[in-house]
Design an enzyme around this catalytic site. Structure first.
Site, PDB file in Angstrom:
ATOM      1  N   GLN A   1     -48.507 118.038  24.623  1.00 27.65           N
ATOM      2  CA  GLN A   1     -49.580 118.188  23.630  1.00 27.65           C
ATOM      3  C   GLN A   1     -50.012 119.645  23.743  1.00 27.65           C
ATOM      4  OE1 GLN A   1     -53.413 116.577  24.545  1.00 27.65           O
ATOM      5  NE2 GLN A   1     -53.977 116.249  22.412  1.00 27.65           N
TER       6      GLN A   1
ATOM      7  N   GLY B   1     -68.961 107.927  27.184  1.00 29.35           N
ATOM      8  CA  GLY B   1     -69.116 107.218  25.920  1.00 29.35           C
ATOM      9  C   GLY B   1     -69.814 105.893  26.178  1.00 29.35           C
TER      10      GLY B   1
ATOM     11  N   ARG C   1     -38.516 138.954  92.168  1.00 27.94           N
ATOM     12  CA  ARG C   1     -39.895 139.328  92.430  1.00 27.94           C
ATOM     13  C   ARG C   1     -39.860 140.552  93.349  1.00 27.94           C
ATOM     14  NH1 ARG C   1     -42.762 134.921  95.899  1.00 27.94           N
ATOM     15  NH2 ARG C   1     -42.679 133.556  94.094  1.00 27.94           N
TER      16      ARG C   1
ATOM     17  N   ARG D   1     -64.196 122.860  34.048  1.00 30.71           N
ATOM     18  CA  ARG D   1     -65.271 122.860  35.052  1.00 30.71           C
ATOM     19  C   ARG D   1     -64.775 122.906  36.498  1.00 30.71           C
ATOM     20  NH1 ARG D   1     -68.534 117.840  33.205  1.00 30.71           N
ATOM     21  NH2 ARG D   1     -66.682 117.462  31.950  1.00 30.71           N
TER      22      ARG D   1
HETATM   23  C1  UD1 Z   1     -63.566 110.287  27.558  1.00 29.55           C
HETATM   24  C2  UD1 Z   1     -63.991 109.225  26.534  1.00 29.55           C
HETATM   25  C3  UD1 Z   1     -65.356 108.666  26.943  1.00 29.55           C
HETATM   26  C4  UD1 Z   1     -65.289 108.093  28.332  1.00 29.55           C
HETATM   27  C5  UD1 Z   1     -64.785 109.134  29.319  1.00 29.55           C
HETATM   28  C6  UD1 Z   1     -64.511 108.486  30.655  1.00 29.55           C
HETATM   29  C7  UD1 Z   1     -63.049 109.898  24.400  1.00 29.55           C
HETATM   30  C8  UD1 Z   1     -63.341 110.528  23.085  1.00 29.55           C
HETATM   31  N1  UD1 Z   1     -64.080 109.833  25.244  1.00 29.55           N
HETATM   32  O1  UD1 Z   1     -64.485 111.353  27.449  1.00 29.55           O
HETATM   33  O2  UD1 Z   1     -65.724 107.644  26.016  1.00 29.55           O
HETATM   34  O3  UD1 Z   1     -66.563 107.647  28.723  1.00 29.55           O
HETATM   35  O4  UD1 Z   1     -63.532 109.705  28.857  1.00 29.55           O
HETATM   36  O5  UD1 Z   1     -64.126 109.433  31.611  1.00 29.55           O
HETATM   37  O6  UD1 Z   1     -61.944 109.476  24.637  1.00 29.55           O
HETATM   38  N2  UD1 Z   1     -56.966 114.653  27.311  1.00 29.55           N
HETATM   39  C9  UD1 Z   1     -55.754 115.008  26.805  1.00 29.55           C
HETATM   40  N3  UD1 Z   1     -55.708 115.667  25.612  1.00 29.55           N
HETATM   41  C10 UD1 Z   1     -56.819 115.969  24.905  1.00 29.55           C
HETATM   42  C11 UD1 Z   1     -58.064 115.608  25.448  1.00 29.55           C
HETATM   43  C12 UD1 Z   1     -58.114 114.939  26.651  1.00 29.55           C
HETATM   44  O7  UD1 Z   1     -54.709 114.746  27.391  1.00 29.55           O
HETATM   45  O8  UD1 Z   1     -56.672 116.563  23.831  1.00 29.55           O
HETATM   46  C13 UD1 Z   1     -57.019 113.940  28.587  1.00 29.55           C
HETATM   47  C14 UD1 Z   1     -57.722 114.727  29.681  1.00 29.55           C
HETATM   48  O9  UD1 Z   1     -56.780 115.490  30.419  1.00 29.55           O
HETATM   49  C15 UD1 Z   1     -58.328 113.629  30.539  1.00 29.55           C
HETATM   50  C16 UD1 Z   1     -58.595 112.511  29.544  1.00 29.55           C
HETATM   51  O10 UD1 Z   1     -57.775 112.769  28.417  1.00 29.55           O
HETATM   52  O11 UD1 Z   1     -57.424 113.163  31.503  1.00 29.55           O
HETATM   53  C17 UD1 Z   1     -60.058 112.432  29.124  1.00 29.55           C
HETATM   54  O12 UD1 Z   1     -60.434 113.615  28.479  1.00 29.55           O
HETATM   55  P1  UD1 Z   1     -61.876 114.230  28.635  1.00 29.55           P
HETATM   56  O13 UD1 Z   1     -61.962 115.434  27.806  1.00 29.55           O
HETATM   57  O14 UD1 Z   1     -62.229 114.350  30.067  1.00 29.55           O
HETATM   58  O15 UD1 Z   1     -62.757 113.066  27.943  1.00 29.55           O
HETATM   59  P2  UD1 Z   1     -64.284 112.809  28.145  1.00 29.55           P
HETATM   60  O16 UD1 Z   1     -65.044 113.765  27.312  1.00 29.55           O
HETATM   61  O17 UD1 Z   1     -64.605 112.733  29.572  1.00 29.55           O
END
Ligand code: UD1
Ligand code: CA
Length: 453
Positions: free
Chosen positions: A73, A137, A438, A15
């Site tokens: 990852q 969450g 000058r 986003r």
């Molecule tokens: C997550 C939480 C949610 C919480 C919110 C707060 C989970 C399932 N949900 O949701 O409960 O309210 O954060 O902001 O954990 N990331 C990785 N690898 C991945 C996925 C994510 O490193 O495979 C990192 C992202 O870069 C980020 C963080 O984890 O820094 C959170 O990931 P994001 O996808 O933003 O989680 P939310 O859906 O916001």
């Protein structure tokens, strides 16, 4: 029990609509990930691991010098999967604290409070209560008020969506237990991801207590898009302004002030007008006054200096009681001794100017060594560049340079020398004498203006 901190930073940040990985976007001039890393360092953990993935090369090369364990990852399968990648690199008896690379405003005290409350056997969640919890969450509690699980927005039923207490994402748990819980995660949910939040249910199933610790809402906001980035920038800048006010600085308007770096030292009774931007490392002496719309980057400013509106100063050392501007530009490697005046539309680059000297109007001073008590007249230019190389201009103490003079470097003007206005000086001008180049002025008798035919 050693503390290990894992920072999750592999996500794409779709986003943001950006070429740049999200965690490299800046808040207060500093990448988001660096804010989180510096916070982690403040807790003095035994180890820090950073899970990276999206934009891997850029993230790694930017922070190559950090003493952390980098864990790749390659596929972002969810926050639980991300933490699972890091676990083999952690101390097996550690307490593990999970932070997010895109949540930059957390404070040390809040995390210390969480760690203190959790102890060594339980799981701790940092939660907060929002008036609009959309996207987060939700913390689901039982009749006794105990946390029973976390449900993601996309998986939540209507009554769960009404819960205002949300998961900030910050979690603490013992490494050994985490290992077994993470191994049990599945991705049978709306997003097809391995959710870290599901460890709560597994912990409770194993009879491990899960506690929550409240965080102020303004600390736990994350950056998902540019609007949030802009909102967090304001929160961050307001904090920095408050800190400066506490250090005794007058800010005419704390909402129109930006610090993208650090004020390393600040004297007493410093005054800063509106729309001032301070970048890099800044030192301000006693009673410094900074006018509106001034930008300072890596500058040391001596006591009682006045910097007037619209001036830009970079990598310079400004001596006590100097007066700069309005609309002056001071470029890198400039050193002004005390009581130097640099006036409007004057550019100074890589030059040293001695005590009490004045360059008040419309001049370019580059690669120059100017002594004390020198007066440089309006429109003076050091011609320092011959198209291939830069050359030096030396002006000794007490010299007077008439207006509209060009000093073709390399050239030296001796002590107490005077240069007549409008001169092009190509050879050294001797001390104590008047030098000028000058054309003589003539008046043409009997000349008449042409007339229209
Ligand atoms: C997550 C939480 C949610 C919480 C919110 C707060 C989970 C399932 N949900 O949701 O409960 O309210 O954060 O902001 O954990 N990331 C990785 N690898 C991945 C996925 C994510 O490193 O495979 C990192 C992202 O870069 C980020 C963080 O984890 O820094 C959170 O990931 P994001 O996808 O933003 O989680 P939310 O859906 O916001
Ligand atoms: Ca997020």
């Amino acid at each position: 029990m050693p503390l290990n901190i894992v920072i999750l930073a592999a996500g794409q940040g779709t986003r943001m609509r950006s070429e740049l990985p999200k965690v490299l976007h800046c808040l207060g001039g500093k990448p988001l990930l660096q804010h989180v890393y510096e916070l982690a360092r403040e807790l003095a953990p035994e180890r820090i691991a950073i899970v990276y993935g999206h934009g891997a090369q850029r993230v790694l090369s930017r922070f190559a010098d950090w003493p952390v364990v980098w864990v790749e990852q390659a596929l972002q399968l969810g926050t639980g999967h991300a933490l699972q990648q890091a676990l083999p690199h952690l101390h097996e008896n550690a307490m593990v604290l999970v932070l997010y690379g895109d949540v930059p405003l957390l404070r040390r005290q809040t995390l210390a409070g969480l760690l203190g409350a959790v102890g060594e056997e339980r799981v701790g969640l940092l939660t907060t209560t929002l008036t609009d919890p959309t996207g987060y969450g939700r913390i689901v509690r039982n009749a006794q008020g105990e946390v029973v699980r976390i449900v993601e927005e996309k998986d939540a039923r209507a009554e769960e969506k009404a819960i205002l207490e949300v998961n900030t994402g910050v979690l603490v748990a013992p490494a050994a237990k985490l290992k077994t819980w993470l191994a049990r995660l599945d991705n049978a949910n709306a997003q097809g991801e391995y959710y870290l939040t599901d460890v709560v249910a597994h912990a409770l199933a194993d009879g491990v207590a899960v506690i929550s610790f409240p965080a102020p809402a303004d600390e736990v906001a994350g950056v998902n898009d540019r609007r949030q980035l802009a909102q967090l920038e304001r929160v961050y800048q307001r904090r920095q302004a408050e800190a400066l006010l506490e250090r005794g600085v007058t800010l005419r308007d704390p909402d129109r002030f930006d610090l993208r770096g650090r004020v390393e030292a600040v004297g007493r009774d410093v005054e800063i007008d509106v729309n001032v931007v301070l970048e890099g490392r800044i030192v301000l002496g006693d009673r410094v006054r900074i006018g509106p719309n001034v930008v300072l980057k890596d500058v040391v400013v001596g006591e009682e200096v006045e910097i007037l509106a619209g001036s830009l100063i970079e990598q310079a050392h400004i001596g006590p009681r100097c007066r700069i501007g309005p609309f002056a530009r001071i470029r890198p490697e400039t050193q002004l001794a005390e009581e130097v005046h640099i006036g409007n539309f004057v550019e100074v680059k890589k030059s040293r100017i001695g005590a009490g000297s004045k360059v008040n109007h419309l001049s370019y001073i580059g690669d120059a060594e100017i002594g004390a008590r020198v007066n440089v007249g309006a429109g003076t230019i050091t011609c320092n560049y011959d198209g291939a190389n830069k050359h030096q201009t030396i002006i000794e103490d007490g010299a007077f340079i008439g207006s509209d003079t060009q000093l073709v470097a390399p050239v030296r003007v001796g002590r107490e020398a005077t240069i007549g206005a409008g001169s092009t000086i190509t050879q050294d001008a001797p001390a104590g004498k008047l030098t000028l180049s000058r054309c003589r002025q003539i008046t043409v008798e009997h000349w008449q203006r042409p007339k229209k035919t």
